[in-house]
Design a protein around this motif. Structure first.
Motif, PDB file in Angstrom:
ATOM      1  N   VAL A   1       0.809  -1.226  -0.046  1.00 47.90           N
ATOM      2  CA  VAL A   1      -0.079   0.061   0.179  1.00 47.90           C
ATOM      3  C   VAL A   1       0.842   1.294  -0.089  1.00 47.90           C
ATOM      4  CG1 VAL A   1      -1.951   1.468   1.158  1.00 47.90           C
ATOM      5  CG2 VAL A   1      -1.743  -1.156   1.382  1.00 47.90           C
ATOM      6  N   ARG A   2       0.713   1.898  -1.141  1.00 47.34           N
ATOM      7  CA  ARG A   2       1.603   3.174  -1.275  1.00 47.34           C
ATOM      8  C   ARG A   2       2.991   2.825  -0.869  1.00 47.34           C
ATOM      9  NH1 ARG A   2      -3.095   5.059   1.411  1.00 47.34           N
ATOM     10  NH2 ARG A   2      -4.594   5.896  -0.103  1.00 47.34           N
ATOM     11  N   ASP A   3       3.548   2.040  -1.444  1.00 42.41           N
ATOM     12  CA  ASP A   3       5.111   1.735  -1.032  1.00 42.41           C
ATOM     13  C   ASP A   3       5.254   1.254   0.240  1.00 42.41           C
ATOM     14  OD1 ASP A   3       5.920   2.222  -3.716  1.00 42.41           O
ATOM     15  OD2 ASP A   3       5.907   4.579  -3.175  1.00 42.41           O
ATOM     16  N   ARG A   4       4.436   0.993   0.893  1.00 44.61           N
ATOM     17  CA  ARG A   4       4.735   0.321   2.436  1.00 44.61           C
ATOM     18  C   ARG A   4       4.067  -0.900   2.508  1.00 44.61           C
ATOM     19  NH1 ARG A   4       2.050   4.607   6.646  1.00 44.61           N
ATOM     20  NH2 ARG A   4       3.388   3.294   8.142  1.00 44.61           N
ATOM     21  N   ILE A   5       4.463  -1.881   3.425  1.00 48.20           N
ATOM     22  CA  ILE A   5       3.723  -2.994   3.396  1.00 48.20           C
ATOM     23  C   ILE A   5       2.885  -3.142   4.735  1.00 48.20           C
ATOM     24  CG2 ILE A   5       4.344  -5.656   4.012  1.00 48.20           C
ATOM     25  CD1 ILE A   5       5.026  -4.760   1.216  1.00 48.20           C
ATOM     26  N   LEU A   6       1.607  -3.699   4.541  1.00 50.56           N
ATOM     27  CA  LEU A   6       0.766  -3.954   5.616  1.00 50.56           C
ATOM     28  C   LEU A   6       0.671  -5.217   5.748  1.00 50.56           C
ATOM     29  CD1 LEU A   6      -2.562  -1.976   6.062  1.00 50.56           C
ATOM     30  CD2 LEU A   6      -2.599  -4.440   6.292  1.00 50.56           C
TER      31      LEU A   6
ATOM     32  N   LYS B   1     -10.490 -14.727   2.634  1.00 56.03           N
ATOM     33  CA  LYS B   1     -10.306 -14.560   1.032  1.00 56.03           C
ATOM     34  C   LYS B   1      -8.940 -15.596   0.677  1.00 56.03           C
ATOM     35  CE  LYS B   1     -12.156 -10.052   0.375  1.00 56.03           C
ATOM     36  NZ  LYS B   1     -11.671  -8.596   0.166  1.00 56.03           N
ATOM     37  N   VAL B   2      -8.163 -16.046   1.658  1.00 56.63           N
ATOM     38  CA  VAL B   2      -6.903 -16.796   1.229  1.00 56.63           C
ATOM     39  C   VAL B   2      -7.470 -18.045   0.703  1.00 56.63           C
ATOM     40  CG1 VAL B   2      -5.178 -18.097   2.356  1.00 56.63           C
ATOM     41  CG2 VAL B   2      -5.282 -15.475   2.971  1.00 56.63           C
ATOM     42  N   PHE B   3      -8.610 -18.515   1.606  1.00 56.02           N
ATOM     43  CA  PHE B   3      -9.081 -19.664   1.260  1.00 56.02           C
ATOM     44  C   PHE B   3      -9.765 -20.013  -0.285  1.00 56.02           C
ATOM     45  CE2 PHE B   3      -9.909 -19.829   6.111  1.00 56.02           C
ATOM     46  CZ  PHE B   3      -8.716 -20.200   6.327  1.00 56.02           C
ATOM     47  N   THR B   4     -10.217 -18.734  -0.782  1.00 51.11           N
ATOM     48  CA  THR B   4     -11.001 -18.865  -1.951  1.00 51.11           C
ATOM     49  C   THR B   4     -10.117 -18.147  -3.096  1.00 51.11           C
ATOM     50  OG1 THR B   4     -12.039 -16.651  -1.287  1.00 51.11           O
ATOM     51  CG2 THR B   4     -13.231 -19.157  -1.102  1.00 51.11           C
ATOM     52  N   GLY B   5      -8.840 -17.766  -2.762  1.00 52.98           N
ATOM     53  CA  GLY B   5      -7.825 -17.055  -3.695  1.00 52.98           C
ATOM     54  C   GLY B   5      -8.663 -15.765  -4.288  1.00 52.98           C
ATOM     55  N   MET B   6      -9.224 -15.077  -3.273  1.00 56.86           N
ATOM     56  CA  MET B   6      -9.787 -13.545  -3.764  1.00 56.86           C
ATOM     57  C   MET B   6      -9.384 -12.371  -3.065  1.00 56.86           C
ATOM     58  SD  MET B   6     -13.875 -14.908  -3.715  1.00 56.86           S
ATOM     59  CE  MET B   6     -14.436 -13.300  -4.235  1.00 56.86           C
ATOM     60  N   LEU B   7      -7.931 -12.523  -2.582  1.00 55.03           N
ATOM     61  CA  LEU B   7      -7.122 -11.386  -2.266  1.00 55.03           C
ATOM     62  C   LEU B   7      -7.052 -10.355  -3.250  1.00 55.03           C
ATOM     63  CD1 LEU B   7      -4.065 -13.067  -0.320  1.00 55.03           C
ATOM     64  CD2 LEU B   7      -6.283 -11.768   0.648  1.00 55.03           C
ATOM     65  N   GLU B   8      -7.126  -9.202  -2.845  1.00 50.11           N
ATOM     66  CA  GLU B   8      -7.035  -8.020  -3.807  1.00 50.11           C
ATOM     67  C   GLU B   8      -5.638  -8.242  -4.542  1.00 50.11           C
ATOM     68  OE1 GLU B   8      -8.245  -7.967  -0.973  1.00 50.11           O
ATOM     69  OE2 GLU B   8     -10.425  -6.965  -1.114  1.00 50.11           O
ATOM     70  N   SER B   9      -5.348  -7.613  -5.568  1.00 47.90           N
ATOM     71  CA  SER B   9      -4.514  -7.621  -6.453  1.00 47.90           C
ATOM     72  C   SER B   9      -2.928  -7.242  -5.977  1.00 47.90           C
ATOM     73  CB  SER B   9      -4.426  -6.962  -7.961  1.00 47.90           C
ATOM     74  OG  SER B   9      -4.539  -5.778  -7.556  1.00 47.90           O
ATOM     75  N   ASN B  10      -3.090  -6.459  -4.741  1.00 51.28           N
ATOM     76  CA  ASN B  10      -2.077  -5.886  -4.001  1.00 51.28           C
ATOM     77  C   ASN B  10      -1.556  -6.690  -2.802  1.00 51.28           C
ATOM     78  OD1 ASN B  10      -4.234  -5.084  -2.757  1.00 51.28           O
ATOM     79  ND2 ASN B  10      -3.163  -3.207  -1.935  1.00 51.28           N
ATOM     80  N   GLY B  11      -2.346  -7.875  -2.514  1.00 54.89           N
ATOM     81  CA  GLY B  11      -2.032  -8.738  -1.701  1.00 54.89           C
ATOM     82  C   GLY B  11      -1.706 -10.184  -1.996  1.00 54.89           C
ATOM     83  N   ARG B  12      -0.731 -10.739  -0.916  1.00 55.05           N
ATOM     84  CA  ARG B  12      -0.048 -12.073  -1.368  1.00 55.05           C
ATOM     85  C   ARG B  12       0.171 -12.792  -0.006  1.00 55.05           C
ATOM     86  NH1 ARG B  12       5.739 -12.512  -0.676  1.00 55.05           N
ATOM     87  NH2 ARG B  12       6.537 -10.893   0.651  1.00 55.05           N
ATOM     88  N   VAL B  13       0.053 -13.991  -0.208  1.00 56.39           N
ATOM     89  CA  VAL B  13       0.430 -14.985   1.045  1.00 56.39           C
ATOM     90  C   VAL B  13       1.810 -14.945   1.147  1.00 56.39           C
ATOM     91  CG1 VAL B  13       0.278 -17.323   1.979  1.00 56.39           C
ATOM     92  CG2 VAL B  13      -1.864 -16.231   0.835  1.00 56.39           C
ATOM     93  N   ALA B  14       2.467 -14.267   2.148  1.00 55.20           N
ATOM     94  CA  ALA B  14       3.904 -14.349   2.073  1.00 55.20           C
ATOM     95  C   ALA B  14       4.535 -15.303   2.927  1.00 55.20           C
ATOM     96  CB  ALA B  14       4.315 -12.948   2.741  1.00 55.20           C
ATOM     97  N   GLN B  15       3.668 -16.401   3.536  1.00 59.80           N
ATOM     98  CA  GLN B  15       4.230 -17.363   4.331  1.00 59.80           C
ATOM     99  C   GLN B  15       3.277 -18.203   4.558  1.00 59.80           C
ATOM    100  OE1 GLN B  15       6.865 -16.212   7.565  1.00 59.80           O
ATOM    101  NE2 GLN B  15       5.713 -17.662   8.958  1.00 59.80           N
ATOM    102  N   GLY B  16       3.509 -19.423   4.984  1.00 56.99           N
ATOM    103  CA  GLY B  16       2.678 -20.504   5.269  1.00 56.99           C
ATOM    104  C   GLY B  16       1.963 -21.353   4.441  1.00 56.99           C
ATOM    105  N   SER B  17       0.984 -22.131   4.831  1.00 57.43           N
ATOM    106  CA  SER B  17       0.563 -23.234   3.942  1.00 57.43           C
ATOM    107  C   SER B  17      -1.008 -23.273   4.576  1.00 57.43           C
ATOM    108  CB  SER B  17       1.004 -24.866   4.617  1.00 57.43           C
ATOM    109  OG  SER B  17       0.243 -25.618   4.207  1.00 57.43           O
TER     110      SER B  17
END
Length: 353
Positions: A19-24, A55-71
């Motif tokens: 978000v605006r060059d920052r990580i949330l 949203k992680v369970f359905t692959g519906m994260l917004e385009s600027n989101g990601r699963v950075a770690q975990g299973s």
């Protein structure tokens, strides 16, 4: 432990947004097992991460989101490895479906109600158009749409908010999912309609035995519908247990605060308890217990060291230093003593057994 099988298992999940060059960091290392046929309620203030987690369970994260770690394992399949919409097609809707809080944005305004249900049936159940139409009408009747055959060709704007939400539920049923995510499905409705939709969801869950994740900030709803409860704060689960354990033997100060805010506990002047302060910024690294700055029970260690998980029973755990053997003994607030009677008066029959 429960003899039910785990249908979905999340381990050490971290979700980040640019978000605006920052990580949330919206989800901070959550681990959670979802058991087949159970209703799990996710509760917590707005911004605690409830919707982001599902949203992680359905692959519906917004385009600027990601699963950075975990299973995240669903019936042995690693969901974090799915990247494209095509790869998610076999899971989203078909295996894990979502009912959102605003039915108007969930329905296509230029397509008839019937066509939106039949489209799902033909896609996920492989039925012919004629079969799908009859099934769609049957689903409409099941969710309480009067004169369903006559209203099949109506458009969303011709339905009330409560009826539109019933159609969204019918579409979810038509997907025949393993897991049904209900993301605050009554928030946009008035109180009377809310009660009807909750009753409908309960009856459907009992009939179809979906595994259900129910996202809400209304603990009264939790008392009437859930088997297990996960209390979320600042992107983490701070307490987990059966609904009885969370209402009658809560251990985390944040859970105490949420329960103290129940409408049934207002004073003689109708004033409700409110939690002081605001949640922490998720742009910054959180040290210690994230709730400590808002808690009257916070100790020095709460500002210094991350809290481990303390097991209270086979089904109940919490992340609070108050559970450490060397911590001072404190009682939960007097206002949340004897909750059974107060909850029972508000919700007929009390907690679900």
């Amino acid at each position: 432990m429960t003899d039910k099988s785990v249908i979905l298992s999340a381990k050490d999940v971290v979700v980040e947004f640019a978000v605006r060059d920052r990580i949330l960091t919206a989800i901070r290392g959550i681990s959670l097992d979802l058991y087949e046929g159970e209703v799990l309620a996710l509760v917590g203030e707005s911004g605690s991460g409830k919707s982001v987690l599902t949203k992680v369970f359905t692959g519906m994260l917004e385009s600027n989101g990601r699963v950075a770690q975990g299973s995240v394992l669903y019936r042995g399949q690693e969901l974090t490895q799915l990247k494209t919409h095509k790869e998610w097609e076999s899971i989203r809707g078909k295996k894990i479906a979502t009912i959102f809080q605003d039915p108007m944005t969930s329905l296509d305004p230029i397509k008839s109600i019937g066509s939106q249900i039949t489209e799902v049936i033909t896609k996920h159940q492989g039925k012919s158009k004629e079969e799908a139409k009859q099934m769609a009408i049957d689903y409409m009747k099941k969710v309480g749409i009067p004169e369903a055959d006559k209203r099949f060709d109506d458009y969303p704007f011709q339905y009330s908010g409560g009826m539109r939400q019933r159609i969204v539920i019918a579409i979810a049923l038509a997907c025949k999912p393993d897991i049904l995510v209900c993301d605050e499905p009554t928030t946009a409705l008035d109180v009377t309609i809310q009660a009807q939709i909750i009753a409908l969801l309960k009856s459907i869950q009992e009939e179809y035995r979906f595994t259900t994740i129910f996202i809400t900030h209304d603990l009264g709803v939790v008392a009437s519908i859930a088997d297990k409860v996960a209390v979320m704060y600042a992107g983490d689960i701070v307490e987990y247990g059966t609904v009885e354990e969370l209402f009658y033997d809560p251990r985390h100060p944040y859970t105490w605060s949420l329960l103290s805010s129940l409408p049934q506990l207002a004073d003689d002047k109708g004033v409700l308890f409110s939690i002081p302060g605001t949640p922490p910024s998720l742009y910054k690294e959180i040290k210690g217990d994230a709730f400590a700055p808002r808690s009257q029970y916070a100790m020095a260690i709460d500002f210094e060291e991350a809290v481990p998980r303390f097991d209270i029973s086979e089904t109940h755990w919490a992340k609070t230093w108050l559970l450490h053997p060397d911590a001072p003994k404190v009682d939960k607030p007097a206002v949340i003593q004897n909750l059974h009677e107060k909850i029972s008066q508000k919700h007929q029959g009390g907690l679900r057994k």
